[in-house]
Design an enzyme around this catalytic site. Structure first.
Site, PDB file in Angstrom:
ATOM      1  N   HIS A 252       7.318 -13.891  10.843  1.00  0.00           N
ATOM      2  CA  HIS A 252       7.043 -14.870   9.804  1.00  0.00           C
ATOM      3  C   HIS A 252       5.945 -15.824  10.237  1.00  0.00           C
ATOM      4  O   HIS A 252       5.078 -16.190   9.434  1.00  0.00           O
ATOM      5  CB  HIS A 252       8.296 -15.656   9.423  1.00  0.00           C
TER       6      HIS A 252
ATOM      7  N   TYR B 110       1.613 -17.399   9.001  1.00  0.00           N
ATOM      8  CA  TYR B 110       0.919 -18.684   9.110  1.00  0.00           C
ATOM      9  C   TYR B 110      -0.269 -18.602  10.064  1.00  0.00           C
ATOM     10  O   TYR B 110      -1.225 -19.370   9.932  1.00  0.00           O
ATOM     11  CB  TYR B 110       1.905 -19.786   9.500  1.00  0.00           C
TER      12      TYR B 110
ATOM     13  N   HIS C 298       3.983  -9.122  -3.017  1.00  0.00           N
ATOM     14  CA  HIS C 298       3.930 -10.500  -2.516  1.00  0.00           C
ATOM     15  C   HIS C 298       2.926 -10.616  -1.371  1.00  0.00           C
ATOM     16  O   HIS C 298       2.096 -11.531  -1.344  1.00  0.00           O
ATOM     17  CB  HIS C 298       5.322 -10.922  -2.052  1.00  0.00           C
ATOM     18  N   PHE C 299       2.977  -9.693  -0.420  1.00  0.00           N
ATOM     19  CA  PHE C 299       2.031  -9.712   0.702  1.00  0.00           C
ATOM     20  C   PHE C 299       0.588  -9.598   0.214  1.00  0.00           C
ATOM     21  O   PHE C 299      -0.320 -10.215   0.780  1.00  0.00           O
ATOM     22  CB  PHE C 299       2.322  -8.555   1.662  1.00  0.00           C
ATOM     23  N   HIS C 300       0.392  -8.796  -0.843  1.00  0.00           N
ATOM     24  CA  HIS C 300      -0.976  -8.623  -1.330  1.00  0.00           C
ATOM     25  C   HIS C 300      -1.477  -9.845  -2.096  1.00  0.00           C
ATOM     26  O   HIS C 300      -2.691 -10.012  -2.255  1.00  0.00           O
ATOM     27  CB  HIS C 300      -1.071  -7.353  -2.187  1.00  0.00           C
TER      28      HIS C 300
ATOM     29  N   ARG D 188       9.993   0.234  -1.262  1.00  0.00           N
ATOM     30  CA  ARG D 188       8.816  -0.379  -0.652  1.00  0.00           C
ATOM     31  C   ARG D 188       7.954   0.613   0.124  1.00  0.00           C
ATOM     32  O   ARG D 188       6.749   0.583   0.031  1.00  0.00           O
ATOM     33  CB  ARG D 188       9.282  -1.508   0.277  1.00  0.00           C
ATOM     34  N   ARG D 189       8.561   1.470   0.921  1.00  0.00           N
ATOM     35  CA  ARG D 189       7.785   2.265   1.868  1.00  0.00           C
ATOM     36  C   ARG D 189       7.787   3.765   1.573  1.00  0.00           C
ATOM     37  O   ARG D 189       7.046   4.512   2.189  1.00  0.00           O
ATOM     38  CB  ARG D 189       8.323   2.046   3.291  1.00  0.00           C
TER      39      ARG D 189
END
Length: 569
Positions: A243, A247, A394-396, A459-460
């Site tokens: 996580h 950041y 979300h990551f994209h 997801r994968r």
């Protein structure tokens, strides 16, 4: 005096010695520029190869394309995740930060520069080793490399070298900051240099988790020294790092927002103190929160999950501080330029300047991206979307839009600054086009991912594992939309690579500014406590110990491995 080390110097009339406390650096030293550029070269090579792997990925998921014989779907998935999630970001960040330190604290010493080059080559050797294993299909374990999936030991060693190399490059930057503090006792350090050190400190602390996982679990396991590993412990150590990794990606974008964008629009930094406080809060609340990625996993007591979810939501504070600071800066500058009414200032911003437009789009994308993060970190809502392609969407939004668009916007002025060339109007117009195309492609692809995730699309998994199911019929239109968006994105990548090549070798020679805003007149003096790294470090360690000591103790104490351990023990 070379053109790459132009400085403004105010000398003490009563002393023949150089007064280093009043030196202002306006350019990146030419020798440091070479080190920064080396990192940026690798970053954009990773962008091209990782983008191609992503394109193949969305084609396969659409059900309209089959990979050639000898190429495994999870192989290209690993290539995409590692190259874009780890290599592109880490190399660009360290290259940008090397330039930032040289620009604000002064040229690195020969020793510091050598340390930086050693770190670069350690990282590059590790990257090459890991890449070879993935290409040989010996490491198709995704960038999260979850056990019990096992990769070749060279893959794990390669990624360990990437981490160690990044520490070494960060050390060179930190040593220059420490030198500046010694030369300028009692003075507030340059804001951008301070931000670099905070980000590096966070990176070092968080990567201790993944280093421990690789060195004490995955490497011995892949070498055959142990028969089994504790899967829950390995995942917990990974997410201790995982996580905060987000950041580490994000804070360099914040550096650009806080210190560069105000200069580009002709404004000043709203508040030095607020910016430093935001970064310190990110340092405190980015690491002891990884368990919120493990809400569905047994073996971790609910209390500790709840505690880390609470700590996760504290990160909204520095995010809101940043949003307030940046949009206050934009509004004040817009009104200075004659903007009237409630939103008249908005029209006055430099929308045709790629250096501003791309990071601004990234900021806006962070609004829905942050909302999706709230869903991911919430107990009940996470149950719906966990391990669905919603998470990928979300990551994209966060990494591939907010972060990457800001990096692109910075690259378009940073690269010519480092190469002694200029960003021409033609290249700027192409850069604006690339930003718009990226936004359109990502909107199509990410929206389709979010919707398909709500419908339960995994997801994968590749299409062949679910394509015959009745439920998959609902997902197919959205999987095709992902392929459309992914195609637009890959075309955009080709355009961006073309711009980068032009800025490195073909743009007209000249001087491109490293834009850096000054502090607004009348701003409050920055409290010394904000630069007291010892104090903030103690608080950080205390939060980590509170959040992780008991969960890890419980995992080890209740490990199902029993007496299984190292064979030579």
């Amino acid at each position: 005096m070379t053109t790459a080390t132009v400085t403004k110097e105010i000398k003490n009339k009563n002393s023949s010695k150089e007064n280093t406390t009043t030196k202002e650096f306006t350019k990146v030293d030419r020798r440091d520029a070479k080190l920064a550029l080396a990192h940026i070269y690798v970053a954009f090579i990773a962008l091209l190869l990782g983008g191609l792997a992503g394109l193949l990925q969305v084609f396969v998921r659409s059900g309209q394309f089959t990979l050639p014989a000898g190429i495994n779907y999870y192989q290209i998935l690993t290539v995409h995740g590692v190259l874009l999630g780890l290599i592109l970001t880490t190399y660009f960040i360290l290259g940008f930060q090397t330039a930032a330190i040289s620009r604000t604290s002064g040229p690195l010493s020969n020793k510091q520069r050598t340390i930086g080059w050693v770190g670069f080559w350690i990282m590059t050797i590790g990257t090459a080793a890991a890449a070879i294993m993935v290409l040989l299909n010996e490491a198709s374990v995704l960038y999260t490399f979850y056990a019990p999936l096992q990769a070749h030991w060279i893959y794990y060693l390669g990624l360990a070298l990437v981490v160690v190399g990044s520490w070494t490059v960060s050390l060179s930057q930190g040593l220059r900051y420490i030198q500046w503090r010694k030369e300028n006792k009692g003075k507030t350090s340059p804001l951008l240099s301070f931000m670099v050190v905070v980000n590096n400190l966070m990176w070092f602390v968080c990567t201790l988790g993944v280093a421990a996982e690789v060195l004490f679990q995955l490497l011995p396991w892949s070498l055959g020294l142990v028969e089994r590993v504790d899967v829950l412990l390995s995942r917990t150590l990974f997410w201790y790092f995982g996580h905060a990794l987000v950041y580490f990606w994000l804070l360099p974008a914040y550096m650009i927002w806080y210190t560069v964008l105000p200069k580009i629009i002709g404004a000043k930094i709203f508040s030095d103190s607020l910016a430093r406080l935001a970064f310190m809060l990110f340092l405190l609340f980015s690491i002891p929160v990884g368990v919120h990625h493990q809400l569905t996993e047994p073996g971790i007591d609910g209390f500790w999950k709840f505690l880390q979810v609470v700590l996760t939501f504290f990160v909204v504070v520095p995010s809101l501080l940043t949003a307030f600071s940046m949009f206050a800066t934009f509004e004040m500058r817009g009104r200075e330029l004659g903007g009237k009414g409630l939103f008249g200032w908005f029209k006055k911003l430099p929308w045709k300047d790629s250096r501003f437009l791309l990071p601004f789009i990234g900021m806006v994308a962070f609004i829905p991206g942050g909302a999706g993060g709230i869903v991911n970190a919430s107990y009940q809502m996470n149950e719906l979307i966990h391990n669905t392609i919603w998470v990928t969407g979300h990551f994209h939004l966060t990494v591939a839009t907010t972060v990457v668009l800001t990096y692109f916007g910075a690259a378009f002025w940073l690269i010519p600054h480092l190469t002694g060339r200029v960003l021409t109007k033609k290249m700027n117009d192409l850069a604006v086009t690339s930003g718009i195309m990226w936004t359109v492609g990502m909107f199509i692809m990410s929206s389709a991912m979010h919707i398909a995730g709500l419908l339960g699309a995994p997801r994968r998994s590749e299409y062949s594992t679910y394509g015959g199911s009745e439920q998959a019929a609902e997902w197919i239109p959205y999987q095709i939309a992902q392929a459309v968006g992914g195609t637009i994105l890959f075309i955009t990548i080709l355009l961006i690579i073309g711009i980068v090549i032009n800025l490195i070798w073909f743009a007209p020679k000249g001087e491109e500014e490293f834009p850096l805003a000054e502090l607004a007149h009348g701003a409050e003096k920055t409290p010394a406590i904000l630069e007291n790294f010892k104090l903030w470090g103690v608080i950080l360690v205390a939060l980590i110990l509170i959040a992780y000591t008991f969960p890890i103790f419980d995992i080890i104490n209740n490990s199902p491995l029993g007496s299984t351990g190292y064979k030579f023990w």
